[in-house]
Design an enzyme around this catalytic site. Structure first.
Site, PDB file in Angstrom:
ATOM      1  N   LYS A 130      50.963   2.803   2.239  1.00 44.32           N
ATOM      2  CA  LYS A 130      49.829   1.483   3.000  1.00 44.32           C
ATOM      3  C   LYS A 130      49.582   3.367   3.960  1.00 44.32           C
ATOM      4  O   LYS A 130      49.035   3.064   5.100  1.00 44.32           O
ATOM      5  CB  LYS A 130      50.315   1.268   3.855  1.00 44.32           C
ATOM      6  CG  LYS A 130      48.293  -0.350   3.586  1.00 44.32           C
ATOM      7  CD  LYS A 130      49.810  -1.087   4.956  1.00 44.32           C
ATOM      8  CE  LYS A 130      47.586  -2.321   5.071  1.00 44.32           C
ATOM      9  NZ  LYS A 130      47.353  -3.010   3.607  1.00 44.32           N
TER      10      LYS A 130
ATOM     11  N   GLU B  19      44.998  -3.450  -8.867  1.00 46.98           N
ATOM     12  CA  GLU B  19      44.609  -4.791  -7.815  1.00 46.98           C
ATOM     13  C   GLU B  19      43.582  -4.669  -7.122  1.00 46.98           C
ATOM     14  O   GLU B  19      42.789  -4.125  -7.750  1.00 46.98           O
ATOM     15  CB  GLU B  19      45.879  -4.130  -6.723  1.00 46.98           C
ATOM     16  CG  GLU B  19      44.994  -2.963  -6.311  1.00 46.98           C
ATOM     17  CD  GLU B  19      46.414  -2.959  -4.408  1.00 46.98           C
ATOM     18  OE1 GLU B  19      45.839  -2.962  -3.864  1.00 46.98           O
ATOM     19  OE2 GLU B  19      48.006  -1.894  -5.322  1.00 46.98           O
TER      20      GLU B  19
END
Length: 387
Positions: free
Chosen positions: A234, A270
Site C-alpha cells: 500500500k 483490480e
C-alpha cells in the site's frame, strides 16, 4: 527638598547589566510559561458529556471531516519507534527535502471503527493492517511500528475521537495510519527519520452511488502495476498514477476502472482502490495476489465467509472474457466495503450482472457487516472491542 528627591532617584537607578539580566530572566520564564501553556493545549481533553459531534449523520459522504485528535510517533532510520502520543489534529512540519515529498517513501493503511447500539466501539482486524504495514515497510526500506504499537495507536485514536464515530447504521469512523520518511534527504536514499501518524474522519459510502450497483470500465491504455514493482503493497506511489484514467472514466459516467495485467493486458487485476470478485454459479474467483495486487483484508475476510457458506473460492489469473461471462461481479475494500457491480464496459461492449437482495454479493456483505458491527456473533476473533 529637591536635593532629597534627586538623591532618591539616583538610588533607584540600577546598573545596565542588571536590567539586561532581569529582562533575560523575564523572557526565559515567559517563554517557559508559553511553552507550558501550548503543551497543555495539546493534551487531549475528552468531552464525555458530548455523545456525538455536531454534524449531519444522515448525509455523510467519503470526504475529509477531521476528527479531534491524531496520534504521532517517530523514529530514526536505524532506531525503533518509541511511545507516541495524541495531539490535536493539525498540520505537520516537514522539510522541503523530506523523503516522502521527494521520493514518495511512504505507505498507509485504512481501517474503521464502528459503534454498536450499546455505544461500544469495535475495530475490525487491526492486527492484519499492522502486519500488512510491516510488509509494505520492508518493501519500501522503512522501519515500522510493531503490531502492538500499531493496534494501540489505532485504539487510542478511535477512543479519543469517539464522538466522531457515527451512530449505528449511519456510517463509520475511517482511520488512516500513515508511515512516511519525514527526515530530509537530497540524494536518492532512505530518509534519516520516520513519522507514524494516525488520524480519523467519519465517513459514509465511498462511491457516490451509495449502495447502488457500480458501472465499471475496463482500462486498456494504462496499467496500475507491473511485475517486480510495488503494486502488492500500500505505497502512496500506487495511487496518483491511477487518477488520470479514473478521472477520464468518471467524466464518461463510470464509477471506477478495472485494470488489466501489464504484460498481456488480458487478465483482471483490480480496481483503482479495491479488489474484484467474479461469480459464476457456485464458484467465486478473484485474481491471485502475485505481487501486483494488494492483499486486501476485506478481500481475505470475504473469501473465508464465502467458503464457510459453501462456495468454491478460487484465486487465479482471471481472463477478461470470464468477467464478461460472469453471473455477478463485486468489489471489496475497507473504504468500499462489499459493493455490487451492475455493468462492465470492455471494448465498447457493456454487460449487465445480477444484483439485489438475493445476490451472492449481498449475502456475503450482510455477514461481513454483521460481524463488523456486532450484530452477528464473531466466532473468528476478528473484532476488537475498545473499552
Amino acid at each position: 527638598m529637591i536635593k532629597t528627591i534627586s538623591s532618591l532617584r539616583k538610588s533607584l537607578v540600577l546598573p545596565f547589566h542588571v536590567h539586561i539580566r532581569t529582562l533575560q530572566s523575564f523572557s526565559k520564564y515567559n517563554a517557559q510559561a508559553a511553552s507550558a501553556l501550548q503543551e497543555e493545549r495539546k493534551k487531549p481533553t475528552y468531552q464525555d458529556d458530548e455523545e456525538y459531534a455536531d454534524i449531519d449523520w444522515d448525509n455523510l459522504g467519503f470526504g475529509l471531516t477531521p476528527a479531534d485528535y491524531m496520534y504521532v510517533m517517530k523514529c530514526s532510520k536505524d532506531g525503533e519507534f518509541t511511545q507516541g502520543e495524541l495531539s490535536r489534529f493539525g498540520n505537520i512540519q516537514l522539510s522541503p527535502s523530506a523523503g516522502v515529498l521527494n521520493y514518495g517513501q511512504a505507505i498507509y493503511e485504512g481501517t474503521k471503527a464502528q459503534k454498536k447500539e450499546n455505544g461500544k466501539l469495535l475495530l475490525f482486524r487491526p492486527d492484519q493492517n499492522a502486519v500488512r504495514m510491516q510488509l509494505g515497510a520492508e518493501r519500501m526500506l522503512m522501519p515500522s511500528p510493531s503490531v502492538d504499537q500499531f493496534v494501540d495507536a489505532v485504539k487510542q485514536t478511535a477512543f479519543a475521537n469517539k464522538r466522531w464515530v457515527p451512530p449505528s447504521g449511519k456510517g463509520s469512523l475511517y482511520i488512516r495510519p500513515l508511515l512516511m520518511g519525514s527526515g530530509p534527504v537530497l540524494g536518492l536514499a532512505p530518509a534519516p527519520e520516520y513519522t507514524f501518524i494516525v488520524y480519523a474522519s467519519p465517513v459514509g459510502n465511498y462511491f457516490k452511488e451509495g449502495t447502488a450497483a457500480l458501472n465499471l470500465y475496463v482500462e486498456e491504455e494504462y496499467v496500475r502495476a507491473a511485475p517486480g514493482g510495488a503494486g502488492g503493497v500500500k505505497s502512496i506511489t500506487n495511487y496518483a498514477p491511477v487518477l488520470k484514467a479514473l478521472s477520464r472514466a468518471k467524466s464518461r459516467g463510470f464509477s471506477d476502472i478495472l485494470y488489466l495485467d501489464a504484460v498481456k493486458k488480458k487478465y483482471l487485476e483490480e480496481a483503482s482502490s479495491c479488489n474484484v470478485f467474479v461469480v459464476k454459479g457456485r464458484t467465486i474467483s478473484t485474481p491471485a495476489t502475485n505481487g501486483t495486487i494488494l492483499e486486501g483484508i476485506t478481500r481475505k475476510s470475504v473469501m473465508e465467509i464465502a467458503s464457510d457458506q459453501g462456495y468454491k473460492v478460487v484465486e487465479k489469473a482471471v481472463h477478461v472474457d470470464e468477467v464478461m461471462d460472469a453471473d455477478e461481479v463485486f468489489c471489496t475494500g475497507t473504504a468500499v466495503g462489499v459493493a455490487p457491480v451492475g455493468t462492465i464496459t470492455y471494448q465498447d461492449k457493456r454487460v449487465g450482472y445480477e444484483t439485489g437482495d438475493e445476490s451472492v454479493c449481498q449475502k456475503l456483505r450482510s455477514v461481513l457487516v454483521g460481524i463488523q458491527t456486532g450484530t452477528i456473533e464473531d466466532t473468528k476473533g476478528w473484532v476488537t472491542c475498545i473499552n
